[in-house]
Write a protein that holds these residues in place. Structure first.
Motif, mmCIF file in Angstrom:
data_model
loop_
_atom_site.group_PDB
_atom_site.id
_atom_site.type_symbol
_atom_site.label_atom_id
_atom_site.label_comp_id
_atom_site.label_asym_id
_atom_site.label_seq_id
_atom_site.Cartn_x
_atom_site.Cartn_y
_atom_site.Cartn_z
ATOM 1 N N LEU A 15 40.391 48.634 36.542
ATOM 2 C CA LEU A 15 42.488 48.824 36.954
ATOM 3 C C LEU A 15 42.290 47.628 36.154
ATOM 4 O O LEU A 15 43.767 47.282 34.757
ATOM 5 C CB LEU A 15 42.893 48.579 37.634
ATOM 6 C CG LEU A 15 42.949 49.173 38.791
ATOM 7 C CD1 LEU A 15 43.459 49.407 40.112
ATOM 8 C CD2 LEU A 15 43.426 50.581 38.041
ATOM 9 N N SER A 16 41.558 46.497 35.825
ATOM 10 C CA SER A 16 41.972 44.872 34.491
ATOM 11 C C SER A 16 40.565 44.414 34.951
ATOM 12 O O SER A 16 39.328 44.629 35.517
ATOM 13 C CB SER A 16 42.537 44.268 35.952
ATOM 14 O OG SER A 16 43.719 44.937 36.517
ATOM 15 N N GLU A 17 40.714 44.068 33.570
ATOM 16 C CA GLU A 17 39.209 43.023 32.913
ATOM 17 C C GLU A 17 39.620 42.200 33.402
ATOM 18 O O GLU A 17 40.195 41.182 34.961
ATOM 19 C CB GLU A 17 39.785 41.840 31.830
ATOM 20 C CG GLU A 17 39.364 42.802 30.384
ATOM 21 C CD GLU A 17 38.024 43.913 30.009
ATOM 22 O OE1 GLU A 17 37.469 43.081 30.420
ATOM 23 O OE2 GLU A 17 37.935 44.855 30.486
ATOM 24 N N ARG A 18 38.144 41.249 34.103
ATOM 25 C CA ARG A 18 37.857 39.913 34.956
ATOM 26 C C ARG A 18 38.534 38.979 34.742
ATOM 27 O O ARG A 18 38.573 38.934 33.580
ATOM 28 C CB ARG A 18 36.361 39.512 35.640
ATOM 29 C CG ARG A 18 35.642 40.933 36.350
ATOM 30 C CD ARG A 18 35.634 40.676 37.828
ATOM 31 N NE ARG A 18 35.260 40.029 38.351
ATOM 32 C CZ ARG A 18 33.824 39.912 38.865
ATOM 33 N NH1 ARG A 18 33.216 40.536 37.976
ATOM 34 N NH2 ARG A 18 33.483 39.261 39.182
ATOM 35 N N ARG A 19 39.977 38.313 35.283
ATOM 36 C CA ARG A 19 39.625 36.711 34.715
ATOM 37 C C ARG A 19 38.397 36.130 34.803
ATOM 38 O O ARG A 19 37.162 35.784 34.981
ATOM 39 C CB ARG A 19 40.828 36.290 36.425
ATOM 40 C CG ARG A 19 40.364 34.689 36.018
ATOM 41 C CD ARG A 19 41.123 33.993 37.463
ATOM 42 N NE ARG A 19 40.584 32.715 37.909
ATOM 43 C CZ ARG A 19 39.919 32.092 38.574
ATOM 44 N NH1 ARG A 19 38.711 33.001 39.359
ATOM 45 N NH2 ARG A 19 40.113 31.092 38.292
ATOM 46 N N SER A 33 32.054 35.802 36.530
ATOM 47 C CA SER A 33 33.615 37.046 35.927
ATOM 48 C C SER A 33 32.238 37.302 35.431
ATOM 49 O O SER A 33 32.693 38.581 35.061
ATOM 50 C CB SER A 33 34.106 36.483 34.864
ATOM 51 O OG SER A 33 34.319 35.060 33.870
ATOM 52 N N GLU A 203 47.099 33.701 43.439
ATOM 53 C CA GLU A 203 47.543 33.325 42.461
ATOM 54 C C GLU A 203 47.597 33.126 41.474
ATOM 55 O O GLU A 203 47.526 32.141 40.332
ATOM 56 C CB GLU A 203 48.505 34.795 42.275
ATOM 57 C CG GLU A 203 48.772 35.410 42.208
ATOM 58 C CD GLU A 203 49.713 36.552 42.787
ATOM 59 O OE1 GLU A 203 49.651 38.171 42.784
ATOM 60 O OE2 GLU A 203 51.052 36.216 43.334
ATOM 61 N N ARG A 239 43.129 43.874 40.689
ATOM 62 C CA ARG A 239 44.401 44.434 40.428
ATOM 63 C C ARG A 239 44.471 44.212 39.207
ATOM 64 O O ARG A 239 44.518 44.213 37.608
ATOM 65 C CB ARG A 239 45.852 45.764 41.317
ATOM 66 C CG ARG A 239 46.226 45.661 39.791
ATOM 67 C CD ARG A 239 46.107 46.886 39.182
ATOM 68 N NE ARG A 239 46.946 47.296 38.789
ATOM 69 C CZ ARG A 239 46.770 47.582 37.321
ATOM 70 N NH1 ARG A 239 45.988 46.201 36.354
ATOM 71 N NH2 ARG A 239 47.781 48.287 36.792
ATOM 72 N N GLN A 240 44.629 42.513 39.301
ATOM 73 C CA GLN A 240 44.682 41.316 38.513
ATOM 74 C C GLN A 240 43.703 40.366 37.583
ATOM 75 O O GLN A 240 43.939 39.559 37.490
ATOM 76 C CB GLN A 240 45.711 39.994 38.900
ATOM 77 C CG GLN A 240 47.007 40.923 39.657
ATOM 78 C CD GLN A 240 48.221 39.466 40.252
ATOM 79 O OE1 GLN A 240 48.084 38.267 40.183
ATOM 80 N NE2 GLN A 240 48.209 39.697 41.948
ATOM 81 N N GLY A 241 42.690 41.111 38.244
ATOM 82 C CA GLY A 241 41.041 40.761 37.437
ATOM 83 C C GLY A 241 40.956 38.904 38.929
ATOM 84 O O GLY A 241 39.540 38.667 38.176
#
Ligand code: SF4
Length: 383
Positions: A15-19, A33, A203, A239-241
């Protein structure tokens, strides 16, 4: 050579790239990451009981745990750390509260990392220089583990309670003290039992630092509630990495935590999937006992190491479609089961032979996969 079994080709869509984070090594497990998200758990034995602790670590290792944490509340526990750190097959993190002297003992003991809780270690801020030096000398990463239940009194006073801002500020403050001493091998956790607060705290951290983050909903509760809280919270962050290691906290044996953690990561394609049972919820159209069938197939295929999607469907409405999409499947009806392998009906068997036929076919597929990978024998256990 990879084996095509109808599962999503790797790398599977995520779903997302890792932070992007800093990288560090916890023993031989890379965290950050650039590395897979690791699954952690914590032993429930008395750490001073070396044999019992190593036995539980072995069970966790067998379940797929990547990193294990052990509590260290007493001198006896601290004395046990060298033997545990040496004999464990997976990296051991010592979990230290209250006594700074055990931080040093854990570092000296060769633990792969040390978790400190700045909120309840006496005069922690004054000790940071010494801890940073010892950790640096031994190449030991530090996890700054802030917990809502033991928040630094200064921040509790400032915010009135363990808000997301308070949790994040506490962790970032401590990290800044380590950074002042040029120590950066840090990962951070900010746990709360409320997923909404926990998510927001992570977050904030993700916005304000590039340290790897260890996710956890603390005191999440018994298995059912804890699984849901953790899955929801981790899902929202992943979902936000956000998230580099995870621990599912359950009031249940730690092996269960590992199973849930792995399943969460597999569900989001953040870890290669292994056995996946696609079974229908059953309804008024079902012509077979779907729950029993799904349970028996799941039990029969426990331990399957190759990726395999097995569809267990109760009738002919969605049954053939799902069974066709899976590597292996059954669509039941009229006292019979149509057995599908890779999209083709290979046979129709009486209802009482569905389970054994599916297990036989699964073993055959596993054997083929094993041969293709040169690993020899199949890895399915039939119980
Ligand atoms: S596959 Fe059939 S029995 Fe299962 S939920 Fe769908 S309609 Fe109902």
């Amino acid at each position: 050579m990879s084996v095509e079994l109808g599962m999503p080709a790797l790398p599977a869509p995520v779903l997302s790239e890792r932070r992007k984070t800093r990288q560090l090594m916890v023993g031989n497990v890379g965290v950050g990451s650039e590395h897979p998200i690791s699954v952690q758990s914590m032993t429930t034995t008395l750490t001073a009981d070396v044999n019992a602790t190593l036995q539980q670590i072995a069970q966790l290792t067998a379940a797929g745990c990547d990193i294990v944490r052990v509590a260290c509340p007493s001198a006896d526990d601290a004395e046990a750390l060298p033997a545990i750190a040496k004999k464990s097959q997976i990296p051991v993190i010592a979990d230290i509260h209250f006594q700074p002297k055990y931080v040093f003992a854990a570092i000296e003991a060769g633990c792969a990392a040390v978790r400190v809780n700045p909120g309840n270690i006496k005069k922690f801020d004054d000790k940071v220089a010494e801890i940073a030096q010892a950790a640096k000398d031994h190449g030991t990463p530090i996890r700054i583990g802030v917990n809502a239940g033991s928040l630094d009194p200064r921040l509790l006073k400032k915010y009135g309670k363990a808000t997301p801002e308070a949790l994040a500020e506490s962790a970032l403050w401590e990290a800044s003290l380590f950074a002042e001493h040029d120590f950066h091998d840090i990962k951070i956790s900010v746990k709360h039992n409320d997923p909404v607060i926990m998510i927001r705290a992570y977050e904030i951290l993700a916005e304000q630092c590039d340290y790897p983050l260890h996710l956890g909903v603390t005191e999440a509760g018994p298995a059912f509630q804890g699984t849901i809280k953790s899955a929801v919270a981790f899902g929202a962050l992943l979902r936000q990495g956000i998230g580099d290691t995870i621990r599912v906290s359950l009031s249940a044996p730690p092996v269960e935590e590992v199973k849930v953690g792995i399943q969460i990561l597999q569900s989001l394609n953040l870890r290669p999937r292994k056995l996946e049972i696609v079974s229908c919820p059953s309804c008024g159209r079902a012509q077979v006992d779907v729950y029993k069938l799904a349970d028996e197939v799941t039990a029969g295929l426990e331990g399957m190491e190759v990726p395999l999607r097995v569809a267990v469907m109760g009738c002919v409405v969605n049954g053939p479609g799902e069974a066709r999409e899976a590597d292996l499947g059954v669509a039941s009806g009229n006292g019979k089961g149509q057995i599908f392998v890779k999209g083709e009906v290979i046979k129709t068997v009486p209802e009482h032979q569905i389970v054994e036929t599916l297990i036989e076919e699964a073993m055959r597929i596993a054997e083929e996969a094993g041969d293709a990978e040169g690993s020899g024998s199949p890895v399915v256990t039939v119980s």
